[in-house]
Scaffold this motif. Structure first.
Motif, PDB file in Angstrom:
ATOM      1  N   LEU A  28       0.834  -1.203   0.000  1.00 26.26           N
ATOM      2  CA  LEU A  28       0.000   0.000   0.000  1.00 26.26           C
ATOM      3  C   LEU A  28       0.871   1.256   0.000  1.00 26.26           C
ATOM      4  CD1 LEU A  28      -2.804   1.318   0.168  1.00 26.26           C
ATOM      5  CD2 LEU A  28      -2.553   1.220   2.663  1.00 26.26           C
ATOM      6  N   GLY A  29       1.945   1.262   0.794  1.00 28.04           N
ATOM      7  CA  GLY A  29       2.863   2.396   0.812  1.00 28.04           C
ATOM      8  C   GLY A  29       3.535   2.624  -0.533  1.00 28.04           C
ATOM      9  N   VAL A  30       3.914   1.541  -1.199  1.00 24.98           N
ATOM     10  CA  VAL A  30       4.530   1.660  -2.522  1.00 24.98           C
ATOM     11  C   VAL A  30       3.540   2.253  -3.517  1.00 24.98           C
ATOM     12  CG1 VAL A  30       5.402   0.314  -4.475  1.00 24.98           C
ATOM     13  CG2 VAL A  30       6.254  -0.140  -2.182  1.00 24.98           C
ATOM     14  N   PHE A  31       2.296   1.800  -3.491  1.00 27.47           N
ATOM     15  CA  PHE A  31       1.283   2.338  -4.406  1.00 27.47           C
ATOM     16  C   PHE A  31       1.003   3.808  -4.134  1.00 27.47           C
ATOM     17  CE2 PHE A  31      -0.479  -2.106  -5.237  1.00 27.47           C
ATOM     18  CZ  PHE A  31       0.075  -2.153  -6.503  1.00 27.47           C
ATOM     19  N   LEU A  32       0.949   4.203  -2.873  1.00 28.21           N
ATOM     20  CA  LEU A  32       0.730   5.617  -2.548  1.00 28.21           C
ATOM     21  C   LEU A  32       1.901   6.482  -3.009  1.00 28.21           C
ATOM     22  CD1 LEU A  32      -0.904   5.372   0.986  1.00 28.21           C
ATOM     23  CD2 LEU A  32      -2.012   5.968  -1.178  1.00 28.21           C
ATOM     24  N   THR A  33       3.121   5.979  -2.832  1.00 31.64           N
ATOM     25  CA  THR A  33       4.306   6.712  -3.293  1.00 31.64           C
ATOM     26  C   THR A  33       4.317   6.830  -4.813  1.00 31.64           C
ATOM     27  OG1 THR A  33       5.543   5.911  -1.383  1.00 31.64           O
ATOM     28  CG2 THR A  33       6.825   6.782  -3.230  1.00 31.64           C
ATOM     29  N   VAL A  38       3.405   9.942  -9.866  1.00 29.45           N
ATOM     30  CA  VAL A  38       2.683  10.110 -11.134  1.00 29.45           C
ATOM     31  C   VAL A  38       1.884  11.407 -11.123  1.00 29.45           C
ATOM     32  CG1 VAL A  38       0.791   9.153 -12.516  1.00 29.45           C
ATOM     33  CG2 VAL A  38       2.605   7.667 -11.712  1.00 29.45           C
ATOM     34  N   TRP A  39       1.371  11.804  -9.976  1.00 30.98           N
ATOM     35  CA  TRP A  39       0.569  13.020  -9.881  1.00 30.98           C
ATOM     36  C   TRP A  39       1.416  14.281 -10.092  1.00 30.98           C
ATOM     37  CZ3 TRP A  39      -4.535  13.799  -9.675  1.00 30.98           C
ATOM     38  CH2 TRP A  39      -4.987  15.072  -9.358  1.00 30.98           C
ATOM     39  N   TYR A  40       2.641  14.292  -9.543  1.00 32.81           N
ATOM     40  CA  TYR A  40       3.447  15.503  -9.562  1.00 32.81           C
ATOM     41  C   TYR A  40       4.610  15.508 -10.555  1.00 32.81           C
ATOM     42  CZ  TYR A  40       0.898  17.171  -5.555  1.00 32.81           C
ATOM     43  OH  TYR A  40      -0.097  17.613  -4.735  1.00 32.81           O
ATOM     44  N   ALA A  41       4.983  14.388 -11.116  1.00 30.84           N
ATOM     45  CA  ALA A  41       6.135  14.338 -12.026  1.00 30.84           C
ATOM     46  C   ALA A  41       5.819  15.074 -13.330  1.00 30.84           C
ATOM     47  CB  ALA A  41       6.507  12.893 -12.317  1.00 30.84           C
TER      48      ALA A  41
END
Length: 175
Positions: A28-33, A38-41
């Motif tokens: 779950l932590g990996v998916f959130l990271t 993806v949101w900010y790159a």
């Protein structure tokens, strides 16, 4: 009886072991990271086109006083192409490519058809594959370091850095 009831506990069966629970939390932590990335790159965007280096004595040379190239870019990029954007140009024969980094010096107004471009820039003897569809035209100063005869009339490919966009927009735009 009261003593007996207090000692009784609810028994909950353990369906998942602790190592699996830990791995699921890590996943779950990996998916959130990854989602945050993806949101900010930001990913650079480019417009590619082809063109030609004009020979000395062509109609644009006296105005600029140095080697210039004209590049035909897709009209879909007309809102993003403007004077001053960086451009990478590659030309030359197989095995001997020359790379030039420059900026767009002028953008011709409007969209120009193939016949109008051939007539305006004197490209009658050039292969008809250079410009096959309506395009926007950018003029690029190449500088004086290039040999004047070796590169005149050479076909080129160009890539204009038009900015950047979010990676998420790029991924969702293809759906």
């Amino acid at each position: 009886m009261a003593y007996k009831r207090s000692r009784e506990k609810d028994v909950v069966p353990r369906l998942i072991s602790w190592p699996i629970i830990t791995c699921l939390w890590l996943l779950l932590g990996v998916f959130l990271t990854a989602g945050f990335f993806v949101w900010y790159a930001q990913v650079p965007t480019y417009a590619s086109g082809s063109g030609i280096i004009l020979a000395r004595g062509d109609m644009l040379q006296p105005a600029y006083g140095e080697m210039v190239a004209i590049v035909f870019l897709p009209p879909s990029q007309s809102t993003r192409i403007r004077v001053g954007l960086p451009i990478d140009i590659q030309f030359g024969s197989a095995g001997r490519h020359v790379h030039v980094h420059s900026t767009i010096d002028q953008v011709e107004p409007g969209i120009m058809g193939p016949d109008a471009a051939r007539q305006r820039y004197g490209l009658d003897g050039v292969s008809t594959l250079l410009i096959t569809q309506p395009s926007m035209v950018a003029i690029i100063k190449l500088g004086t370091a290039l040999p004047t005869t070796a590169n005149a009339g050479s076909l080129l490919t160009a890539r204009v850095d038009t900015g950047s966009q979010r990676l998420l927009t790029l991924l969702l735009g293809s759906i």
